[in-house]
Design an enzyme around this catalytic site. Structure first.
Site, PDB file in Angstrom:
ATOM      1  N   ASN A  52       0.949  -1.238  -0.076  1.00  0.00           N
ATOM      2  CA  ASN A  52      -0.013  -0.008   0.060  1.00  0.00           C
ATOM      3  C   ASN A  52       0.891   1.286  -0.054  1.00  0.00           C
ATOM      4  OD1 ASN A  52       0.649  -1.004   2.796  1.00  0.00           O
ATOM      5  ND2 ASN A  52      -0.856   0.274   3.605  1.00  0.00           N
ATOM      6  N   GLU A  54       0.385   5.460   0.804  1.00  0.00           N
ATOM      7  CA  GLU A  54      -0.618   6.421   1.251  1.00  0.00           C
ATOM      8  C   GLU A  54      -0.140   7.661   0.835  1.00  0.00           C
ATOM      9  OE1 GLU A  54      -1.094   5.244   5.415  1.00  0.00           O
ATOM     10  OE2 GLU A  54      -2.264   3.630   4.920  1.00  0.00           O
ATOM     11  N   CYS A  63      -3.958   0.883  -2.693  1.00  0.00           N
ATOM     12  CA  CYS A  63      -3.963  -0.274  -1.902  1.00  0.00           C
ATOM     13  C   CYS A  63      -2.672  -1.178  -2.639  1.00  0.00           C
ATOM     14  CB  CYS A  63      -5.408  -1.250  -2.052  1.00  0.00           C
ATOM     15  SG  CYS A  63      -6.597  -0.457  -1.036  1.00  0.00           S
ATOM     16  N   GLU A  65      -2.814  -4.405  -3.481  1.00  0.00           N
ATOM     17  CA  GLU A  65      -3.459  -5.129  -4.549  1.00  0.00           C
ATOM     18  C   GLU A  65      -3.135  -4.703  -6.144  1.00  0.00           C
ATOM     19  OE1 GLU A  65      -4.916  -4.422  -1.951  1.00  0.00           O
ATOM     20  OE2 GLU A  65      -6.078  -6.292  -1.191  1.00  0.00           O
ATOM     21  N   CYS A 102     -10.224  -5.059  -0.297  1.00  0.00           N
ATOM     22  CA  CYS A 102     -11.426  -4.002  -0.236  1.00  0.00           C
ATOM     23  C   CYS A 102     -12.332  -4.195  -1.649  1.00  0.00           C
ATOM     24  CB  CYS A 102     -10.763  -2.690  -0.182  1.00  0.00           C
ATOM     25  SG  CYS A 102     -10.235  -1.884  -1.650  1.00  0.00           S
ATOM     26  N   CYS A 105     -10.816  -3.176  -4.898  1.00  0.00           N
ATOM     27  CA  CYS A 105      -9.586  -4.039  -5.264  1.00  0.00           C
ATOM     28  C   CYS A 105     -10.340  -5.278  -5.786  1.00  0.00           C
ATOM     29  CB  CYS A 105      -8.675  -4.366  -4.119  1.00  0.00           C
ATOM     30  SG  CYS A 105      -7.651  -2.852  -3.902  1.00  0.00           S
TER      31      CYS A 105
END
Ligand code: THU
Length: 157
Positions: A52, A54, A63, A65, A102, A105
């Site tokens: 990830n 940010e 993210c 993924e 999530c 994703c």
């Protein structure tokens, strides 16, 4: 939905979870401190990883993924068979619930299968790799929105 353990998995799948676990501490996570590592395996056994990332502009965070999917796609690999997702709070004991992709994703993973969603395996775990959720993207995202409903010209895969 199926819960299993690392030692019950085939060697290649356990290796993929370990690759996701290895990359998780490299997460760029100054906001949440939450570590997520993802590792994608293709039909030739090649593995691509991501964490990830940010942003100080909070909604811009990415993210793990899609980072791993983009690493695969950037390397020219599109026949993807499995994605492993591992995460947790490094300040904890690592034994929390497996981190599952999530909602957004799930859509990205579904799209990246290029129509092979029912065979795309998703392995989810915590930082201790203690409990593994072993499912397909179809189980995580039933009744998906996909290319089949778009005008042909809008989606060439
Ligand atoms: N995160 C992921 O990387 N993948 C997921 O599937 C769930 C959430 C990241 C986003 C954010 O950096 C942190 O975990 C906390 O939400």
């Amino acid at each position: 939905m199926r819960y299993t353990t690392l030692d019950q998995l085939e060697a290649g799948q356990a290796e993929l979870l370990r690759a996701a676990r290895e990359v998780a501490p490299r997460a760029f996570n100054p906001v949440s401190r939450f570590q997520v590592g993802a590792a994608v395996r293709d039909v030739r056994g090649n593995v691509y990883v991501g964490t990830n990332f940010e942003s100080s502009a909070l909604p811009l965070g990415v993210c793990a993924e899609p980072a791993a999917l983009l690493a695969a796609i950037s390397a020219g690999s599109r026949e993807l068979t499995t994605i492993a997702v591992v995460g947790g709070d490094p300040a904890g004991d690592g034994k929390g619930a497996p981190v599952t992709p999530c909602g957004g994703c799930r859509q990205r993973i579904f799209d990246a299968t290029g129509g092979a969603a029912t065979t795309m395996r998703v392995l989810c775990s915590n930082l201790a790799l203690g409990s593994v959720l072993d499912v397909t993207i179809t189980e995580l995202l039933p009744y998906p929105f996909g290319s089949s409903v778009l005008p042909a010209a809008a989606w060439e895969g």
